[in-house]
Design a protein around this motif. Structure first.
Motif, PDB file in Angstrom:
ATOM      1  N   HIS A 217       0.832  -1.200   0.000  1.00  0.00           N
ATOM      2  CA  HIS A 217       0.000   0.000   0.000  1.00  0.00           C
ATOM      3  C   HIS A 217       0.868   1.252   0.000  1.00  0.00           C
ATOM      4  CE1 HIS A 217      -3.575  -2.401   0.792  1.00  0.00           C
ATOM      5  NE2 HIS A 217      -2.921  -3.010   1.770  1.00  0.00           N
ATOM      6  N   GLN A 218       0.378   2.313  -0.635  1.00  0.00           N
ATOM      7  CA  GLN A 218       0.999   3.623  -0.471  1.00  0.00           C
ATOM      8  C   GLN A 218       0.683   4.110   0.942  1.00  0.00           C
ATOM      9  OE1 GLN A 218      -0.646   6.023  -3.629  1.00  0.00           O
ATOM     10  NE2 GLN A 218       0.836   5.298  -5.116  1.00  0.00           N
ATOM     11  N   VAL A 219       1.670   4.700   1.611  1.00  0.00           N
ATOM     12  CA  VAL A 219       1.486   5.122   2.995  1.00  0.00           C
ATOM     13  C   VAL A 219       1.957   6.564   3.162  1.00  0.00           C
ATOM     14  CG1 VAL A 219       2.091   4.693   5.414  1.00  0.00           C
ATOM     15  CG2 VAL A 219       1.851   2.760   3.825  1.00  0.00           C
ATOM     16  N   VAL A 220       1.107   7.366   3.786  1.00  0.00           N
ATOM     17  CA  VAL A 220       1.478   8.712   4.226  1.00  0.00           C
ATOM     18  C   VAL A 220       1.338   8.741   5.741  1.00  0.00           C
ATOM     19  CG1 VAL A 220       0.950  11.179   4.134  1.00  0.00           C
ATOM     20  CG2 VAL A 220       0.688   9.768   2.070  1.00  0.00           C
ATOM     21  N   LEU A 221       2.402   9.082   6.447  1.00  0.00           N
ATOM     22  CA  LEU A 221       2.337   9.278   7.897  1.00  0.00           C
ATOM     23  C   LEU A 221       2.323  10.775   8.162  1.00  0.00           C
ATOM     24  CD1 LEU A 221       2.619   7.796  10.786  1.00  0.00           C
ATOM     25  CD2 LEU A 221       4.876   8.856  10.732  1.00  0.00           C
ATOM     26  N   VAL A 222       1.269  11.246   8.811  1.00  0.00           N
ATOM     27  CA  VAL A 222       1.141  12.672   9.120  1.00  0.00           C
ATOM     28  C   VAL A 222       1.718  12.895  10.516  1.00  0.00           C
ATOM     29  CG1 VAL A 222      -0.382  14.673   9.129  1.00  0.00           C
ATOM     30  CG2 VAL A 222      -0.962  12.676   7.728  1.00  0.00           C
ATOM     31  N   LEU A 223       2.979  13.319  10.548  1.00  0.00           N
ATOM     32  CA  LEU A 223       3.741  13.310  11.791  1.00  0.00           C
ATOM     33  C   LEU A 223       3.139  14.196  12.867  1.00  0.00           C
ATOM     34  CD1 LEU A 223       6.374  11.864  12.691  1.00  0.00           C
ATOM     35  CD2 LEU A 223       7.557  14.026  12.237  1.00  0.00           C
ATOM     36  N   ASP A 224       2.671  15.393  12.506  1.00  0.00           N
ATOM     37  CA  ASP A 224       2.140  16.291  13.531  1.00  0.00           C
ATOM     38  C   ASP A 224       0.692  15.983  13.890  1.00  0.00           C
ATOM     39  OD1 ASP A 224       0.871  17.280  11.262  1.00  0.00           O
ATOM     40  OD2 ASP A 224       1.443  19.364  11.611  1.00  0.00           O
ATOM     41  N   ALA A 225       0.139  14.921  13.307  1.00  0.00           N
ATOM     42  CA  ALA A 225      -1.167  14.406  13.730  1.00  0.00           C
ATOM     43  C   ALA A 225      -0.989  13.095  14.498  1.00  0.00           C
ATOM     44  CB  ALA A 225      -2.090  14.217  12.534  1.00  0.00           C
ATOM     45  N   THR A 226       0.192  12.954  15.105  1.00  0.00           N
ATOM     46  CA  THR A 226       0.479  11.848  16.023  1.00  0.00           C
ATOM     47  C   THR A 226       1.131  12.426  17.273  1.00  0.00           C
ATOM     48  OG1 THR A 226       2.778  11.352  15.366  1.00  0.00           O
ATOM     49  CG2 THR A 226       1.027  10.398  14.011  1.00  0.00           C
ATOM     50  N   HIS A 227       1.130  11.651  18.339  1.00  0.00           N
ATOM     51  CA  HIS A 227       1.954  12.011  19.492  1.00  0.00           C
ATOM     52  C   HIS A 227       2.410  10.746  20.194  1.00  0.00           C
ATOM     53  CE1 HIS A 227      -0.418  11.160  23.165  1.00  0.00           C
ATOM     54  NE2 HIS A 227      -1.492  11.573  22.520  1.00  0.00           N
ATOM     55  N   THR A 228       3.415  10.909  21.047  1.00  0.00           N
ATOM     56  CA  THR A 228       3.918   9.784  21.820  1.00  0.00           C
ATOM     57  C   THR A 228       4.361  10.264  23.199  1.00  0.00           C
ATOM     58  OG1 THR A 228       5.312   7.817  21.739  1.00  0.00           O
ATOM     59  CG2 THR A 228       6.297   9.876  20.944  1.00  0.00           C
ATOM     60  N   PHE A 229       5.035   9.382  23.919  1.00  0.00           N
ATOM     61  CA  PHE A 229       5.428   9.641  25.300  1.00  0.00           C
ATOM     62  C   PHE A 229       6.920   9.374  25.478  1.00  0.00           C
ATOM     63  CE2 PHE A 229       1.040   8.240  25.119  1.00  0.00           C
ATOM     64  CZ  PHE A 229       0.389   9.181  25.894  1.00  0.00           C
ATOM     65  N   ASP A 230       7.510  10.034  26.458  1.00  0.00           N
ATOM     66  CA  ASP A 230       8.890   9.717  26.816  1.00  0.00           C
ATOM     67  C   ASP A 230       9.000   8.229  27.147  1.00  0.00           C
ATOM     68  OD1 ASP A 230       9.207  12.462  26.676  1.00  0.00           O
ATOM     69  OD2 ASP A 230       9.825  12.714  28.765  1.00  0.00           O
ATOM     70  N   ARG A 231      10.143   7.635  26.804  1.00  0.00           N
ATOM     71  CA  ARG A 231      10.357   6.211  27.070  1.00  0.00           C
ATOM     72  C   ARG A 231      11.726   6.001  27.718  1.00  0.00           C
ATOM     73  NH1 ARG A 231       6.639   2.101  26.492  1.00  0.00           N
ATOM     74  NH2 ARG A 231       8.220   0.768  25.559  1.00  0.00           N
ATOM     75  N   ARG A 232      11.802   5.007  28.581  1.00  0.00           N
ATOM     76  CA  ARG A 232      13.071   4.665  29.201  1.00  0.00           C
ATOM     77  C   ARG A 232      13.787   3.619  28.354  1.00  0.00           C
ATOM     78  NH1 ARG A 232      15.044   6.336  33.673  1.00  0.00           N
ATOM     79  NH2 ARG A 232      13.020   7.130  34.367  1.00  0.00           N
ATOM     80  N   ALA A 233      15.036   3.910  28.003  1.00  0.00           N
ATOM     81  CA  ALA A 233      15.853   3.016  27.178  1.00  0.00           C
ATOM     82  C   ALA A 233      16.408   1.874  28.026  1.00  0.00           C
ATOM     83  CB  ALA A 233      17.000   3.802  26.545  1.00  0.00           C
ATOM     84  N   PRO A 234      16.932   0.811  27.395  1.00  0.00           N
ATOM     85  CA  PRO A 234      17.492  -0.318  28.151  1.00  0.00           C
ATOM     86  C   PRO A 234      18.608   0.078  29.112  1.00  0.00           C
ATOM     87  CG  PRO A 234      17.155  -0.960  25.875  1.00  0.00           C
ATOM     88  CD  PRO A 234      16.891   0.506  25.936  1.00  0.00           C
ATOM     89  N   ASP A 235      19.330   1.157  28.791  1.00  0.00           N
ATOM     90  CA  ASP A 235      20.407   1.581  29.691  1.00  0.00           C
ATOM     91  C   ASP A 235      19.928   2.466  30.828  1.00  0.00           C
ATOM     92  OD1 ASP A 235      19.869   3.979  28.454  1.00  0.00           O
ATOM     93  OD2 ASP A 235      21.871   4.251  27.591  1.00  0.00           O
ATOM     94  N   GLY A 236      18.620   2.673  30.905  1.00  0.00           N
ATOM     95  CA  GLY A 236      18.053   3.469  31.987  1.00  0.00           C
ATOM     96  C   GLY A 236      17.867   4.936  31.660  1.00  0.00           C
ATOM     97  N   SER A 237      18.433   5.393  30.563  1.00  0.00           N
ATOM     98  CA  SER A 237      18.259   6.797  30.176  1.00  0.00           C
ATOM     99  C   SER A 237      16.858   7.011  29.610  1.00  0.00           C
ATOM    100  CB  SER A 237      19.307   7.192  29.145  1.00  0.00           C
ATOM    101  OG  SER A 237      19.146   6.439  27.951  1.00  0.00           O
ATOM    102  N   VAL A 238      16.419   8.266  29.608  1.00  0.00           N
ATOM    103  CA  VAL A 238      15.100   8.606  29.081  1.00  0.00           C
ATOM    104  C   VAL A 238      15.246   9.182  27.683  1.00  0.00           C
ATOM    105  CG1 VAL A 238      13.078  10.104  29.362  1.00  0.00           C
ATOM    106  CG2 VAL A 238      14.093   8.977  31.356  1.00  0.00           C
ATOM    107  N   VAL A 239      14.508   8.624  26.735  1.00  0.00           N
ATOM    108  CA  VAL A 239      14.440   9.150  25.381  1.00  0.00           C
ATOM    109  C   VAL A 239      13.149   9.955  25.287  1.00  0.00           C
ATOM    110  CG1 VAL A 239      14.466   8.619  22.923  1.00  0.00           C
ATOM    111  CG2 VAL A 239      15.640   7.099  24.539  1.00  0.00           C
ATOM    112  N   THR A 240      13.271  11.227  24.934  1.00  0.00           N
ATOM    113  CA  THR A 240      12.095  12.090  24.938  1.00  0.00           C
ATOM    114  C   THR A 240      11.139  11.747  23.800  1.00  0.00           C
ATOM    115  OG1 THR A 240      13.037  13.803  23.501  1.00  0.00           O
ATOM    116  CG2 THR A 240      13.492  13.970  25.888  1.00  0.00           C
ATOM    117  N   ALA A 241       9.902  12.134  23.990  1.00  0.00           N
ATOM    118  CA  ALA A 241       8.885  11.910  22.958  1.00  0.00           C
ATOM    119  C   ALA A 241       9.250  12.604  21.657  1.00  0.00           C
ATOM    120  CB  ALA A 241       7.534  12.390  23.468  1.00  0.00           C
ATOM    121  N   ASP A 242       9.813  13.805  21.742  1.00  0.00           N
ATOM    122  CA  ASP A 242      10.208  14.512  20.520  1.00  0.00           C
ATOM    123  C   ASP A 242      11.307  13.755  19.777  1.00  0.00           C
ATOM    124  OD1 ASP A 242       8.399  16.585  20.692  1.00  0.00           O
ATOM    125  OD2 ASP A 242       9.793  17.959  21.690  1.00  0.00           O
ATOM    126  N   GLU A 243      12.267  13.194  20.506  1.00  0.00           N
ATOM    127  CA  GLU A 243      13.332  12.447  19.859  1.00  0.00           C
ATOM    128  C   GLU A 243      12.793  11.158  19.251  1.00  0.00           C
ATOM    129  OE1 GLU A 243      17.307  11.640  18.562  1.00  0.00           O
ATOM    130  OE2 GLU A 243      16.115  13.427  19.036  1.00  0.00           O
TER     131      GLU A 243
END
Length: 201
Positions: free
Chosen positions: A141-167
């Motif tokens: 299928h052709q796919v368009v992802l509309v990035l600013d019509a999505t959101h997410t949450f900060d996540r903790r990486a395996p090393d314990g650091s926090v990866v921000t939602a923006d990143e």
């Protein structure tokens, strides 16, 4: 994230897939900090555009099987947010990340209607939206992802650091760009619709 205007496919042949826009994602104690406060407004604008033009709209609901999830069936958080109220052409329910692994079969539904692909919006950017984009592309299928019509949450990486939602959002855009999806912003799709309307006059 500023995205240059991409070359878009024929939007009249793409279904708008509204992924997991459910009340349970408002539970900040459960999910943690989120990004993109304009996500819901952009989803609402795209829903209005798709409905006004008679394009197909698919609502997707995550029915979690996790006991502690706010998205479990029977919990208030399982319900859709008010902004997605209105006509939809299909409701897909799922227990996993990909909207193509729910019920009814989204891939078959798209093919039966001779649709060329999907426009993905919703929650969360790097889980169900990204997974749906990847699987959709792999299915042809052709796919368009509309990035600013999505959101997410900060996540903790395996090393314990926090990866921000923006990143995480930037990484999703990078993962998908030019391989799995056309990555766009809401204004790109709305302006494309305005240009089409002007050309019909």
């Amino acid at each position: 994230m500023q995205i240059p205007a991409p070359e878009l496919p024929d939007l009249d042949r793409l279904a708008l897939i509204v992924v997991d826009v459910q009340r349970g994602f408002d539970d900040a104690d459960h999910w943690g900090p989120r990004n993109n406060p304009g996500c819901e407004q952009n989803i609402a604008a795209l829903l209005q555009e798709w409905r006004a033009r008679g394009r197909p709209v698919v609502l997707v609901r995550h029915d979690s099987t996790q006991p502690a999830s706010p998205l479990r069936p029977g919990q208030p958080g399982n319900a859709f947010k008010d902004l997605v109220a209105g006509k939809a052409d299909l409701l897909v329910t799922k227990h996993v990340n990909s909207c193509f692994h729910g019920q009814p079969d989204l891939d078959r539904w798209l093919r039966d209607r001779d649709l060329a692909g999907i426009v993905v919006v919703g929650i969360t950017t790097n889980h169900c939206c990204e997974t749906t984009a990847r699987v959709g592309a792999n299915l042809g299928h052709q796919v368009v992802l509309v990035l600013d019509a999505t959101h997410t949450f900060d996540r903790r990486a395996p090393d314990g650091s926090v990866v921000t939602a923006d990143e995480l959002t930037r990484v999703t855009a990078t993962n998908l760009h030019a391989e799995f999806a056309t990555v766009a912003n809401t204004e790109h799709l709305l302006l494309a619709g305005d240009a089409l309307l002007a050309s019909d006059r």
